[in-house]
Design an enzyme around this catalytic site. Sequence first.
Site, PDB file in Angstrom:
ATOM      1  N   GLU A  36       0.710  -1.351   0.146  1.00 43.45           N
ATOM      2  CA  GLU A  36      -0.168   0.037   0.015  1.00 43.45           C
ATOM      3  C   GLU A  36       0.862   1.266   0.020  1.00 43.45           C
ATOM      4  OE1 GLU A  36      -3.262   0.249  -0.977  1.00 43.45           O
ATOM      5  OE2 GLU A  36      -3.826  -1.327   0.623  1.00 43.45           O
ATOM      6  N   ASP A  39       3.126   2.109  -4.806  1.00 43.85           N
ATOM      7  CA  ASP A  39       2.734   2.240  -6.303  1.00 43.85           C
ATOM      8  C   ASP A  39       3.416   3.564  -6.972  1.00 43.85           C
ATOM      9  OD1 ASP A  39       0.764   3.764  -5.466  1.00 43.85           O
ATOM     10  OD2 ASP A  39      -0.677   2.853  -7.277  1.00 43.85           O
ATOM     11  N   GLY A 127     -15.899   5.639  -2.496  1.00 42.62           N
ATOM     12  CA  GLY A 127     -14.954   6.025  -1.555  1.00 42.62           C
ATOM     13  C   GLY A 127     -14.611   5.188  -0.343  1.00 42.62           C
ATOM     14  N   LEU A 130     -12.118   0.757  -2.749  1.00 44.00           N
ATOM     15  CA  LEU A 130     -12.177  -0.430  -3.707  1.00 44.00           C
ATOM     16  C   LEU A 130     -12.055   0.106  -5.029  1.00 44.00           C
ATOM     17  CD1 LEU A 130     -15.104  -2.585  -1.657  1.00 44.00           C
ATOM     18  CD2 LEU A 130     -12.398  -2.728  -1.581  1.00 44.00           C
ATOM     19  N   SER A 131     -11.480   1.026  -5.373  1.00 38.21           N
ATOM     20  CA  SER A 131     -11.303   1.764  -6.680  1.00 38.21           C
ATOM     21  C   SER A 131     -12.392   2.004  -7.606  1.00 38.21           C
ATOM     22  CB  SER A 131     -10.301   0.860  -7.512  1.00 38.21           C
ATOM     23  OG  SER A 131      -9.175   0.912  -6.952  1.00 38.21           O
ATOM     24  N   SER A 133     -13.345   4.689  -8.773  1.00 36.90           N
ATOM     25  CA  SER A 133     -12.999   5.692 -10.070  1.00 36.90           C
ATOM     26  C   SER A 133     -11.978   5.070 -10.807  1.00 36.90           C
ATOM     27  CB  SER A 133     -12.274   6.785  -9.119  1.00 36.90           C
ATOM     28  OG  SER A 133     -11.307   6.500  -8.381  1.00 36.90           O
ATOM     29  N   GLU A 165      -7.311  10.648 -14.202  1.00 37.99           N
ATOM     30  CA  GLU A 165      -7.253  10.836 -12.629  1.00 37.99           C
ATOM     31  C   GLU A 165      -6.294  12.008 -12.332  1.00 37.99           C
ATOM     32  OE1 GLU A 165      -8.487   7.658 -10.583  1.00 37.99           O
ATOM     33  OE2 GLU A 165      -8.236   8.551  -8.705  1.00 37.99           O
ATOM     34  N   ASP A 177      -4.398   0.871  -9.339  1.00 35.68           N
ATOM     35  CA  ASP A 177      -5.836   0.604  -9.251  1.00 35.68           C
ATOM     36  C   ASP A 177      -6.254   0.203 -10.720  1.00 35.68           C
ATOM     37  OD1 ASP A 177      -5.594   1.082  -6.641  1.00 35.68           O
ATOM     38  OD2 ASP A 177      -6.725   3.176  -6.902  1.00 35.68           O
TER      39      ASP A 177
HETATM   40  C1  GLA Z   1      -5.166   4.653  -4.301  1.00 34.38           C
HETATM   41  C2  GLA Z   1      -4.402   5.140  -5.453  1.00 34.38           C
HETATM   42  C3  GLA Z   1      -3.363   3.820  -6.053  1.00 34.38           C
HETATM   43  C4  GLA Z   1      -2.593   3.690  -4.468  1.00 34.38           C
HETATM   44  C5  GLA Z   1      -3.428   3.330  -3.478  1.00 34.38           C
HETATM   45  C6  GLA Z   1      -2.681   3.227  -2.109  1.00 34.38           C
HETATM   46  O1  GLA Z   1      -5.962   3.805  -4.177  1.00 34.38           O
HETATM   47  O2  GLA Z   1      -5.289   5.099  -6.423  1.00 34.38           O
HETATM   48  O3  GLA Z   1      -2.554   4.363  -6.858  1.00 34.38           O
HETATM   49  O4  GLA Z   1      -1.674   4.552  -4.307  1.00 34.38           O
HETATM   50  O5  GLA Z   1      -4.144   4.290  -2.941  1.00 34.38           O
HETATM   51  O6  GLA Z   1      -1.806   1.805  -2.260  1.00 34.38           O
END
Ligand code: GLA
Length: 391
Positions: A36, A39, A127, A130-131, A133, A165, A177
């Site tokens: 986490e 990236d 929010g 879990l991505s 966006s 983004e 993500d």
């Molecule tokens: C968000 C960002 C990712 C990553 C995570 C943390 O999801 O979109 O690129 O940095 O936070 O690991």
Amino acid sequence: MDIKKELTEGFSKYFGGSADGARFFFSPGRVNLIGEHTDYNGGHVFPCALTMGSYAIVKKRDDKKIRFVSLNFENAGISESNLDDIQYVKKNGWANYLIGVVWAFAEAGYTIDQGFDLAMWGNIPSGAGLSSSASIEVLMGTILKTMYSIPVDMVAVAKFGQKSENDFCGMNCGIMDQFAVAMGKKDNAIFLDTADLSYEYAPIKLSDAKIMITNSHVKHSLVDSAYNDRRRESTNALKALQTKLSINGLGDLTEDEFEANKSLISDPVELKRAKHAVYENQRTIKAVAALKNNDIESFGKLMNASHVSLRDDYEVSCPEVDKLVEIEWSVPGVIGSRITGGGFGGCTVSIVKNDALENFKKTVLSEYKKACGIDAEIYEAEIGDGARELV
Ligand code: GLA
């Protein structure tokens, strides 16, 4: 629920006319198992795509308008832009993530010259880490690639999503993500080295345990700006190390190399951020190795250590999620548990023994409610394929 039917009806309701000839697409959400905030630091990540995600039906128009409606936000009505004049417009809200992808394709020289109407619906809690966006960005990219025959691969689609983004919506996220959502594979996690985008799939075959996601239902404000702050702080730490070391990212360092050189970082906050990035990257490499050896216990311990580091050094957790994780750690049969995603609220990811699941659900929901006064929600993570056209 017949999603295609709902979308077809929603399409006609909002755009008028029939949805005949419209095409149907899906793009998943993702959960990150470990790695986490590594990236954008040139480190490793280990996410997997989920079966929950975003769906859209899309039909080309004869002019250059691009129009969007979400059945999740019906009150917002139609958002609209024009291919001849694509701009970020605040009132377009969620649709900016998609409009930004059209813009990113154009910036790369892939101009789309025929408009479309797009109706979408999704079941990823927004929010929650879990991505949601990245899911809709990659959905848009997959639609453009497929319907306009643009000769790009899914890694490029992921990059266009990230560009939308970063440069259109102003959130400086890394590539994890969008990559996970674009490249996901059923029953596999992706071990991705963000330094060069090399990756391998790792089968997730847990015979006696499940991956569980718990939504804390806490969403702190200013998440994007706090995220951008973390990114700046770790970049500053990298610059301090680069005065002596020839490295491209914090992910290039082992723990020992970091310890031997950390005095180069004079700011104590930046030092903590860098420590997390270096150790978390190494934890991710170790965790994947443990998984390959079927050593799920070690994997779980590394998840727990990841949480502690995100809580204390990277400071992207929050009291409610810390409490939630603490409760999860206390349940017998929990192999590991941590906050997942960008942070400041959102979800935890846990590995839980099958025979402990019922007790896990009961205890976590009731203890969390008692401690924080909030109803959490628990889902089993089903690992699915990446974005694609559906029939
Ligand atoms: C968000 C960002 C990712 C990553 C995570 C943390 O999801 O979109 O690129 O940095 O936070 O690991």
